[in-house]
Scaffold this motif. Structure first.
Motif, PDB file in Angstrom:
ATOM      1  N   THR A 162     -21.268  71.364  65.725  1.00  0.00           N
ATOM      2  CA  THR A 162     -22.464  72.037  65.242  1.00  0.00           C
ATOM      3  C   THR A 162     -23.235  71.066  64.360  1.00  0.00           C
ATOM      4  O   THR A 162     -22.674  70.075  63.866  1.00  0.00           O
ATOM      5  N   LEU A 163     -24.501  71.332  64.136  1.00  0.00           N
ATOM      6  CA  LEU A 163     -25.291  70.448  63.286  1.00  0.00           C
ATOM      7  C   LEU A 163     -24.756  70.446  61.853  1.00  0.00           C
ATOM      8  O   LEU A 163     -24.822  69.422  61.157  1.00  0.00           O
ATOM      9  N   GLU A 164     -24.224  71.582  61.418  1.00  0.00           N
ATOM     10  CA  GLU A 164     -23.634  71.637  60.082  1.00  0.00           C
ATOM     11  C   GLU A 164     -22.411  70.730  59.994  1.00  0.00           C
ATOM     12  O   GLU A 164     -22.215  70.014  58.994  1.00  0.00           O
ATOM     13  N   GLU A 165     -21.579  70.719  61.050  1.00  0.00           N
ATOM     14  CA  GLU A 165     -20.410  69.844  61.082  1.00  0.00           C
ATOM     15  C   GLU A 165     -20.822  68.379  61.147  1.00  0.00           C
ATOM     16  O   GLU A 165     -20.190  67.516  60.527  1.00  0.00           O
ATOM     17  N   VAL A 166     -21.881  68.100  61.891  1.00  0.00           N
ATOM     18  CA  VAL A 166     -22.385  66.727  61.991  1.00  0.00           C
ATOM     19  C   VAL A 166     -22.804  66.216  60.621  1.00  0.00           C
ATOM     20  O   VAL A 166     -22.439  65.105  60.220  1.00  0.00           O
ATOM     21  N   GLN A 167     -23.566  67.010  59.899  1.00  0.00           N
ATOM     22  CA  GLN A 167     -24.089  66.554  58.623  1.00  0.00           C
ATOM     23  C   GLN A 167     -23.020  66.494  57.543  1.00  0.00           C
ATOM     24  O   GLN A 167     -23.015  65.589  56.711  1.00  0.00           O
ATOM     25  N   LYS A 168     -22.101  67.435  57.573  1.00  0.00           N
ATOM     26  CA  LYS A 168     -21.047  67.460  56.552  1.00  0.00           C
ATOM     27  C   LYS A 168     -20.012  66.379  56.796  1.00  0.00           C
ATOM     28  O   LYS A 168     -19.511  65.754  55.854  1.00  0.00           O
ATOM     29  N   ARG A 172     -11.717  66.887  61.518  1.00  0.00           N
ATOM     30  CA  ARG A 172     -11.851  67.932  62.518  1.00  0.00           C
ATOM     31  C   ARG A 172     -10.590  67.949  63.395  1.00  0.00           C
ATOM     32  O   ARG A 172      -9.998  66.908  63.667  1.00  0.00           O
ATOM     33  N   THR A 173     -10.205  69.124  63.822  1.00  0.00           N
ATOM     34  CA  THR A 173      -9.062  69.278  64.707  1.00  0.00           C
ATOM     35  C   THR A 173      -9.536  69.342  66.150  1.00  0.00           C
ATOM     36  O   THR A 173     -10.453  70.099  66.474  1.00  0.00           O
ATOM     37  N   VAL A 174      -8.929  68.532  67.010  1.00  0.00           N
ATOM     38  CA  VAL A 174      -9.308  68.464  68.422  1.00  0.00           C
ATOM     39  C   VAL A 174      -8.102  68.819  69.276  1.00  0.00           C
ATOM     40  O   VAL A 174      -7.019  68.249  69.098  1.00  0.00           O
ATOM     41  N   SER A 175      -8.265  69.754  70.183  1.00  0.00           N
ATOM     42  CA  SER A 175      -7.197  70.132  71.117  1.00  0.00           C
ATOM     43  C   SER A 175      -7.555  69.635  72.509  1.00  0.00           C
ATOM     44  O   SER A 175      -8.641  69.917  73.010  1.00  0.00           O
ATOM     45  N   LEU A 176      -6.625  68.880  73.113  1.00  0.00           N
ATOM     46  CA  LEU A 176      -6.872  68.284  74.420  1.00  0.00           C
ATOM     47  C   LEU A 176      -5.708  68.550  75.362  1.00  0.00           C
ATOM     48  O   LEU A 176      -4.562  68.735  74.925  1.00  0.00           O
ATOM     49  N   GLN A 177      -6.003  68.549  76.644  1.00  0.00           N
ATOM     50  CA  GLN A 177      -4.975  68.690  77.669  1.00  0.00           C
ATOM     51  C   GLN A 177      -4.683  67.308  78.236  1.00  0.00           C
ATOM     52  O   GLN A 177      -5.495  66.720  78.937  1.00  0.00           O
ATOM     53  N   GLY A 178      -3.513  66.758  77.908  1.00  0.00           N
ATOM     54  CA  GLY A 178      -3.149  65.439  78.380  1.00  0.00           C
ATOM     55  C   GLY A 178      -2.171  65.507  79.538  1.00  0.00           C
ATOM     56  O   GLY A 178      -1.750  66.591  79.955  1.00  0.00           O
ATOM     57  N   PRO A 179      -1.786  64.342  80.088  1.00  0.00           N
ATOM     58  CA  PRO A 179      -0.856  64.310  81.228  1.00  0.00           C
ATOM     59  C   PRO A 179       0.518  64.872  80.885  1.00  0.00           C
ATOM     60  O   PRO A 179       1.264  65.279  81.778  1.00  0.00           O
ATOM     61  N   GLN A 180       0.868  64.880  79.605  1.00  0.00           N
ATOM     62  CA  GLN A 180       2.158  65.410  79.174  1.00  0.00           C
ATOM     63  C   GLN A 180       2.020  66.775  78.511  1.00  0.00           C
ATOM     64  O   GLN A 180       2.912  67.222  77.798  1.00  0.00           O
ATOM     65  N   GLY A 181       0.873  67.433  78.731  1.00  0.00           N
ATOM     66  CA  GLY A 181       0.654  68.751  78.158  1.00  0.00           C
ATOM     67  C   GLY A 181      -0.380  68.730  77.053  1.00  0.00           C
ATOM     68  O   GLY A 181      -0.946  67.681  76.732  1.00  0.00           O
ATOM     69  N   PRO A 182      -0.650  69.879  76.445  1.00  0.00           N
ATOM     70  CA  PRO A 182      -1.661  69.950  75.393  1.00  0.00           C
ATOM     71  C   PRO A 182      -1.218  69.235  74.128  1.00  0.00           C
ATOM     72  O   PRO A 182      -0.024  69.173  73.823  1.00  0.00           O
ATOM     73  N   LYS A 183      -2.194  68.670  73.425  1.00  0.00           N
ATOM     74  CA  LYS A 183      -1.903  68.047  72.135  1.00  0.00           C
ATOM     75  C   LYS A 183      -3.064  68.280  71.195  1.00  0.00           C
ATOM     76  O   LYS A 183      -4.218  68.420  71.614  1.00  0.00           O
ATOM     77  N   THR A 184      -2.751  68.341  69.921  1.00  0.00           N
ATOM     78  CA  THR A 184      -3.740  68.571  68.875  1.00  0.00           C
ATOM     79  C   THR A 184      -3.818  67.339  67.992  1.00  0.00           C
ATOM     80  O   THR A 184      -2.794  66.830  67.526  1.00  0.00           O
ATOM     81  N   LEU A 185      -5.043  66.857  67.762  1.00  0.00           N
ATOM     82  CA  LEU A 185      -5.255  65.640  66.985  1.00  0.00           C
ATOM     83  C   LEU A 185      -6.228  65.908  65.840  1.00  0.00           C
ATOM     84  O   LEU A 185      -7.066  66.803  65.911  1.00  0.00           O
ATOM     85  N   GLU A 186      -6.105  65.125  64.804  1.00  0.00           N
ATOM     86  CA  GLU A 186      -7.056  65.152  63.699  1.00  0.00           C
ATOM     87  C   GLU A 186      -7.975  63.934  63.817  1.00  0.00           C
ATOM     88  O   GLU A 186      -7.500  62.814  64.015  1.00  0.00           O
ATOM     89  N   VAL A 187      -9.273  64.156  63.722  1.00  0.00           N
ATOM     90  CA  VAL A 187     -10.224  63.057  63.809  1.00  0.00           C
ATOM     91  C   VAL A 187     -11.186  63.139  62.634  1.00  0.00           C
ATOM     92  O   VAL A 187     -11.604  64.228  62.230  1.00  0.00           O
ATOM     93  N   ASN A 188     -11.490  61.986  62.055  1.00  0.00           N
ATOM     94  CA  ASN A 188     -12.428  61.935  60.939  1.00  0.00           C
ATOM     95  C   ASN A 188     -13.832  61.659  61.468  1.00  0.00           C
ATOM     96  O   ASN A 188     -14.076  60.627  62.087  1.00  0.00           O
ATOM     97  N   VAL A 189     -14.736  62.591  61.237  1.00  0.00           N
ATOM     98  CA  VAL A 189     -16.114  62.479  61.727  1.00  0.00           C
ATOM     99  C   VAL A 189     -17.004  61.949  60.599  1.00  0.00           C
ATOM    100  O   VAL A 189     -17.133  62.599  59.566  1.00  0.00           O
TER     101      VAL A 189
END
Length: 324
Positions: A162-168, A172-189
């Motif tokens: 969201t624009l609020e997330e962009v500016q702040k 952020r927590t990211v959930s992805l479906q990888g070859p070994q199943g789902p995984k949750t990652l933390e990313v600094n925006v």
């Protein structure tokens, strides 16, 4: 293997006799022009950026440049290049920032013995030194030459914000479906990150059995906003005015990403007029864009008898002509 020859001097726009400092100047100029962060979504610019990086990696180093120049008459043909005797399995170490083996061409691999996937900055071998220009290698436990580790495939995914997330910005927590199943990652925006920019998470790409995993690249996408429209680093929004506010002027509330602020509307403001609120757009702290608030006159859909009488009286007494 026969591969297309790459003229590194031509890629950087310099003569073969150019000095190292002139090569560096040419590279910096082109890197600024074709950098992916300045050309989001432009595949041609990204490919050009990789080519000039590869050319600079070779020509900035005296030993690698000497080896490249030893191609002799082959470089004049400019069509196909076949690795010459003495070129096989030459390994170099590289310390360039943000430049890994996945960006090297087949021509580079043929010339320098396959730096693709090598551990840059490691001790894979060196060219020159005490051996009078001979290639030196480190033996492996089996008596042969050290093999290059395999590297998994890089993966790209979308990071909607969201624009609020962009500016702040922030974590952020990211959930992805990888070859070994789902995984949750933390990313600094980073605060104010541009749309199309990519965030690199090292080692979070596809795995490689017996080797190192690739990287994950998250491409930023702005989510649509109910209030604001994006124009580069500027934001645009509409502010509704009652007819008497437009005529008489006054203070009105204007939305921003951090909440509402008051803005003074001059008397006699027509519908469509824009007012600039500096530093209320997108971008890093101290370098934010502006918010352009467009006033739009809104009229009542229904009138009471008293209101209708007042509007009728105004119409009869006013000398204003909208279509003069």
């Amino acid at each position: 293997m026969s591969v297309s020859y790459k003229d590194y001097y031509k890629l950087l726009g310099v003569e073969r006799t150019a000095k190292t400092e002139d090569i560096s100047k040419a590279y910096k100029k082109l890197a600024r022009k074709y950098h992916p962060d300045l050309n989001p979504g432009d595949k041609q610019a990204e490919d050009k950026f990789k080519e000039i990086n590869e050319a600079h990696e070779v020509l900035k180093d005296a030993e690698k440049r000497r080896l490249y120049d030893q191609l002799g008459p082959n470089w004049q043909h400019g069509q196909q290049f076949q690795g010459e005797p003495g070129f096989e399995n030459v390994h170099f170490t590289f310390n360039g920032k943000n430049f890994d083996g996945s960006g090297f061409s087949d021509f580079f691999d043929t010339l320098f013995g396959g730096a693709r996937g090598a551990q840059f900055g490691g001790q894979a071998g060196s060219f020159g030194g005490q051996g009078g220009g001979r290639t030196q290698f480190g033996p492996d436990p089996f008596g042969g030459f050290s093999s290059r580790p395999r590297r998994g495939r890089d993966v790209e995914a979308e990071l909607p914000l969201t624009l609020e997330e962009v500016q702040k910005g922030g974590s952020r927590t990211v959930s992805l479906q990888g070859p070994q199943g789902p995984k949750t990652l933390e990313v600094n925006v980073p605060a104010g990150i541009r749309e199309g920019a990519k965030l690199r998470l090292a080692g979070q790409g596809d795995p490689a059995p017996g080797g190192t995993p690739g990287d994950l690249f998250l491409r930023v996408r702005y989510l649509p906003h109910a209030t604001f429209r994006v124009d580069g680093e500027n934001l645009q929004c509409d502010v509704a005015l009652a007819p008497w506010e437009a005529v008489l002027g006054g203070k009105v509330e204007v939305p921003t990403l951090e909440g509402h602020v008051e803005m003074q509307i001059p008397a006699g403001s027509s519908s469509g007029r824009k007012f600039r609120l500096r530093g209320k757009g997108l971008g890093a702290s101290g370098k934010r864009g502006d918010l352009l608030a467009r006033v739009m006159i809104s009229t009542p859909a229904q009138l009471s008898d008293d209101e209708r009488e007042l509007w009728q009286k105004l119409a009869e007494t006013s000398a204003f002509k909208a279509r003069a």
